[in-house]
Design a protein around this motif. Sequence first.
Motif, PDB file in Angstrom:
ATOM      1  N   TRP A 208       0.821  -1.211   0.000  1.00  0.00           N
ATOM      2  CA  TRP A 208       0.000   0.000   0.000  1.00  0.00           C
ATOM      3  C   TRP A 208       0.858   1.265   0.000  1.00  0.00           C
ATOM      4  O   TRP A 208       0.543   2.223  -0.700  1.00  0.00           O
ATOM      5  N   ASP A 209       1.930   1.276   0.785  1.00  0.00           N
ATOM      6  CA  ASP A 209       2.830   2.432   0.780  1.00  0.00           C
ATOM      7  C   ASP A 209       3.384   2.676  -0.619  1.00  0.00           C
ATOM      8  O   ASP A 209       3.412   3.813  -1.108  1.00  0.00           O
ATOM      9  N   LEU A 210       3.830   1.615  -1.268  1.00  0.00           N
ATOM     10  CA  LEU A 210       4.454   1.735  -2.586  1.00  0.00           C
ATOM     11  C   LEU A 210       3.438   2.114  -3.654  1.00  0.00           C
ATOM     12  O   LEU A 210       3.713   2.956  -4.526  1.00  0.00           O
ATOM     13  N   PHE A 211       2.275   1.504  -3.601  1.00  0.00           N
ATOM     14  CA  PHE A 211       1.232   1.787  -4.592  1.00  0.00           C
ATOM     15  C   PHE A 211       0.737   3.229  -4.473  1.00  0.00           C
ATOM     16  O   PHE A 211       0.656   3.950  -5.483  1.00  0.00           O
ATOM     17  N   ILE A 212       0.423   3.642  -3.262  1.00  0.00           N
ATOM     18  CA  ILE A 212      -0.066   5.019  -3.051  1.00  0.00           C
ATOM     19  C   ILE A 212       1.027   6.033  -3.368  1.00  0.00           C
ATOM     20  O   ILE A 212       0.760   7.106  -3.929  1.00  0.00           O
ATOM     21  N   ALA A 213       2.277   5.707  -3.057  1.00  0.00           N
ATOM     22  CA  ALA A 213       3.375   6.633  -3.363  1.00  0.00           C
ATOM     23  C   ALA A 213       3.547   6.814  -4.865  1.00  0.00           C
ATOM     24  O   ALA A 213       3.867   7.919  -5.338  1.00  0.00           O
ATOM     25  N   SER A 214       3.340   5.738  -5.643  1.00  0.00           N
ATOM     26  CA  SER A 214       3.470   5.863  -7.104  1.00  0.00           C
ATOM     27  C   SER A 214       2.377   6.761  -7.667  1.00  0.00           C
ATOM     28  O   SER A 214       2.643   7.603  -8.536  1.00  0.00           O
ATOM     29  N   LEU A 215       1.151   6.593  -7.165  1.00  0.00           N
ATOM     30  CA  LEU A 215       0.067   7.488  -7.590  1.00  0.00           C
ATOM     31  C   LEU A 215       0.325   8.908  -7.087  1.00  0.00           C
ATOM     32  O   LEU A 215       0.090   9.890  -7.803  1.00  0.00           O
ATOM     33  N   GLY A 216       0.797   8.987  -5.847  1.00  0.00           N
ATOM     34  CA  GLY A 216       1.068  10.300  -5.260  1.00  0.00           C
ATOM     35  C   GLY A 216       2.119  11.068  -6.021  1.00  0.00           C
ATOM     36  O   GLY A 216       2.008  12.289  -6.208  1.00  0.00           O
ATOM     37  N   PHE A 217       3.155  10.363  -6.504  1.00  0.00           N
ATOM     38  CA  PHE A 217       4.187  11.071  -7.257  1.00  0.00           C
ATOM     39  C   PHE A 217       3.630  11.646  -8.552  1.00  0.00           C
ATOM     40  O   PHE A 217       4.012  12.750  -8.960  1.00  0.00           O
ATOM     41  N   SER A 218       2.739  10.915  -9.219  1.00  0.00           N
ATOM     42  CA  SER A 218       2.129  11.442 -10.447  1.00  0.00           C
ATOM     43  C   SER A 218       1.402  12.753 -10.170  1.00  0.00           C
ATOM     44  O   SER A 218       1.457  13.690 -10.974  1.00  0.00           O
ATOM     45  N   ILE A 219       0.727  12.808  -9.028  1.00  0.00           N
ATOM     46  CA  ILE A 219       0.025  14.040  -8.665  1.00  0.00           C
ATOM     47  C   ILE A 219       1.004  15.104  -8.205  1.00  0.00           C
ATOM     48  O   ILE A 219       0.872  16.284  -8.544  1.00  0.00           O
ATOM     49  N   GLN A 220       2.021  14.696  -7.440  1.00  0.00           N
ATOM     50  CA  GLN A 220       3.004  15.673  -6.972  1.00  0.00           C
ATOM     51  C   GLN A 220       3.695  16.375  -8.132  1.00  0.00           C
ATOM     52  O   GLN A 220       3.776  17.600  -8.169  1.00  0.00           O
ATOM     53  N   ILE A 221       4.202  15.579  -9.089  1.00  0.00           N
ATOM     54  CA  ILE A 221       4.980  16.195 -10.165  1.00  0.00           C
ATOM     55  C   ILE A 221       4.082  17.051 -11.056  1.00  0.00           C
ATOM     56  O   ILE A 221       4.497  18.102 -11.555  1.00  0.00           O
ATOM     57  N   TYR A 222       2.823  16.606 -11.220  1.00  0.00           N
ATOM     58  CA  TYR A 222       1.904  17.430 -12.010  1.00  0.00           C
ATOM     59  C   TYR A 222       1.600  18.743 -11.301  1.00  0.00           C
ATOM     60  O   TYR A 222       1.712  19.826 -11.903  1.00  0.00           O
ATOM     61  N   CYS A 223       1.187  18.649 -10.033  1.00  0.00           N
ATOM     62  CA  CYS A 223       0.815  19.868  -9.304  1.00  0.00           C
ATOM     63  C   CYS A 223       2.012  20.785  -9.113  1.00  0.00           C
ATOM     64  O   CYS A 223       1.879  22.014  -9.141  1.00  0.00           O
ATOM     65  N   ASP A 224       3.193  20.212  -8.925  1.00  0.00           N
ATOM     66  CA  ASP A 224       4.398  21.007  -8.740  1.00  0.00           C
ATOM     67  C   ASP A 224       4.784  21.736 -10.022  1.00  0.00           C
ATOM     68  O   ASP A 224       4.982  22.957 -10.032  1.00  0.00           O
ATOM     69  N   PHE A 225       4.874  20.996 -11.122  1.00  0.00           N
ATOM     70  CA  PHE A 225       5.337  21.582 -12.374  1.00  0.00           C
ATOM     71  C   PHE A 225       4.275  22.474 -13.007  1.00  0.00           C
ATOM     72  O   PHE A 225       4.576  23.555 -13.509  1.00  0.00           O
ATOM     73  N   SER A 226       3.022  22.030 -12.989  1.00  0.00           N
ATOM     74  CA  SER A 226       1.965  22.876 -13.558  1.00  0.00           C
ATOM     75  C   SER A 226       1.763  24.123 -12.699  1.00  0.00           C
ATOM     76  O   SER A 226       1.386  25.183 -13.213  1.00  0.00           O
ATOM     77  N   ALA A 227       2.042  24.008 -11.396  1.00  0.00           N
ATOM     78  CA  ALA A 227       1.969  25.190 -10.525  1.00  0.00           C
ATOM     79  C   ALA A 227       3.003  26.220 -10.949  1.00  0.00           C
ATOM     80  O   ALA A 227       2.708  27.419 -11.055  1.00  0.00           O
ATOM     81  N   TYR A 228       4.239  25.755 -11.190  1.00  0.00           N
ATOM     82  CA  TYR A 228       5.271  26.690 -11.661  1.00  0.00           C
ATOM     83  C   TYR A 228       4.848  27.316 -12.982  1.00  0.00           C
ATOM     84  O   TYR A 228       4.979  28.537 -13.171  1.00  0.00           O
ATOM     85  N   SER A 229       4.335  26.501 -13.895  1.00  0.00           N
ATOM     86  CA  SER A 229       3.922  27.016 -15.201  1.00  0.00           C
ATOM     87  C   SER A 229       2.795  28.041 -15.045  1.00  0.00           C
ATOM     88  O   SER A 229       2.819  29.098 -15.685  1.00  0.00           O
ATOM     89  N   ASP A 230       1.809  27.728 -14.195  1.00  0.00           N
ATOM     90  CA  ASP A 230       0.715  28.671 -13.953  1.00  0.00           C
ATOM     91  C   ASP A 230       1.245  29.994 -13.422  1.00  0.00           C
ATOM     92  O   ASP A 230       0.844  31.071 -13.878  1.00  0.00           O
ATOM     93  N   MET A 231       2.148  29.916 -12.458  1.00  0.00           N
ATOM     94  CA  MET A 231       2.682  31.139 -11.865  1.00  0.00           C
ATOM     95  C   MET A 231       3.545  31.903 -12.862  1.00  0.00           C
ATOM     96  O   MET A 231       3.504  33.139 -12.917  1.00  0.00           O
ATOM     97  N   ALA A 232       4.321  31.183 -13.655  1.00  0.00           N
ATOM     98  CA  ALA A 232       5.140  31.848 -14.679  1.00  0.00           C
ATOM     99  C   ALA A 232       4.262  32.553 -15.703  1.00  0.00           C
ATOM    100  O   ALA A 232       4.534  33.695 -16.096  1.00  0.00           O
ATOM    101  N   ILE A 233       3.204  31.878 -16.146  1.00  0.00           N
ATOM    102  CA  ILE A 233       2.282  32.479 -17.109  1.00  0.00           C
ATOM    103  C   ILE A 233       1.604  33.701 -16.504  1.00  0.00           C
ATOM    104  O   ILE A 233       1.438  34.745 -17.167  1.00  0.00           O
TER     105      ILE A 233
END
Length: 445
Positions: A208-233
């Motif tokens: 469960w730790d590994l499975f949730i972490a893999s899904l969590g990373f997909s959300i983390q990297i999206y929210c992190d990178f798209s957040a930077y892009s949103d703020m830059a725009i």
Amino acid sequence: MYFQLPSFLLFLLIALFIVKISKPSFRIFALILLSIVFYSYWDVGYFFILIFYIVLGAVACHLLTLSKRYLSFLIVFSLLPLIFYKYTDFFLRSIGVSGMGIALPLGISFITFSLISMMVDFSRSSVKKINYSDVGLYISFFPHLIAGPILRTKEVVPQFKGIHVSWQNFVYNLPLFAVGMIKKVLIADPIGGYIAPVFNDPLSHGFWDLFIASLGFSIQIYCDFSAYSDMAIAIAGMFAVRFPENFRSPYLSFSLSEMWKRWHMTLSFWLRDYLFVPLVRYFGKGLVYLPILITMLVSGLWHGANWNFIIWGGLQGIIMVIDNYIGFGKFVKNNPHFKWFFIIVNFFVWSFLAILFRSDSASSAWDYYQSLLAFNVGDFSADNQSVLILVLITLCVHYYDNVDFIRKHAAKIPAFLSVPVFISIIVGCSMVAAQHPESFYYFDF
């Protein structure tokens, strides 16, 4: 200065004020100086790196007015600093030699790609007169300097003559900046804190730790990178410069081929125009799928100088080749009732491959996969539940997370209501971020 910290908010207010009171003829020069200060804030030595690229851009444009034959040499020359800083240690380790411990300057990949784009576009145009201040600002403009989006001269440079600061532009872009703050501080950073120990030691964690972490990373990297892009725009918009959109609800894609048309779009389109299309022309009809594989391998190598990134890019390319060979996209369009099923499957495939992306090395990723597929199911912890809730909330509102939607609907709220609310959100998130400053994930690339 991370965008989410109070120090940057102060810098942004000063920059807006300086440009606001400056004469039109001085605004570009003022932004160049401000951008140099912004980049040098990270490390005084970065001053010389940015000046080098500005001078290189100006010299390249001058040489290209004399002859287009300089283009190949200029592209290779502009890649040399990136190759040295990013790939020297990787090459040395690959041949069994200890690395030199070379630190990668922030944003050098994005600066290099923007510079190459400028040179190629300039070589294709008939323009003979060079505006060196435009060249300097195109390369150094601080909103995109560290992590993109990757700019195109024909889209951005013509806007420089209209740079100004107004209340209307500020109000119009404030909601987008606030949304970026929320995604970065309230979603990406908490998830990142949870998944870090899981990826650091995958063998000591259960399914469960590994499975949730893999899904969590997909959300983390999206929210992190798209957040930077949103703020830059949003920041660029406050100076009346429109940046290209970088994300368009990528997790609503039904295949990896469609994913890369929605994810980090300025990089995807850069690779398409400057690598994939020339490769298609070179190989012709004989090797129609090889350009896809090569392009994704280059994408993997661009993201990181390590074998796990190359494997990640190669697997993405293989899946995309199979996708194109069997006509999967056409099948989904002809059978729309299956679309949501494939969207879900694609998200899990993306998350499964993202384990390679997040892991420190190929061997670490292998440990992760082994531990995950051992299906050592233990307790579903409270931390797992918290991360899963953030994942589900993000996916539920994912359809609405795009630049035009946010701006359009926020503009319907009267400014006397929206401005205090969004400023409160921004300041509140900034105070939270100041307690535990976290880098943007793509700063490492």
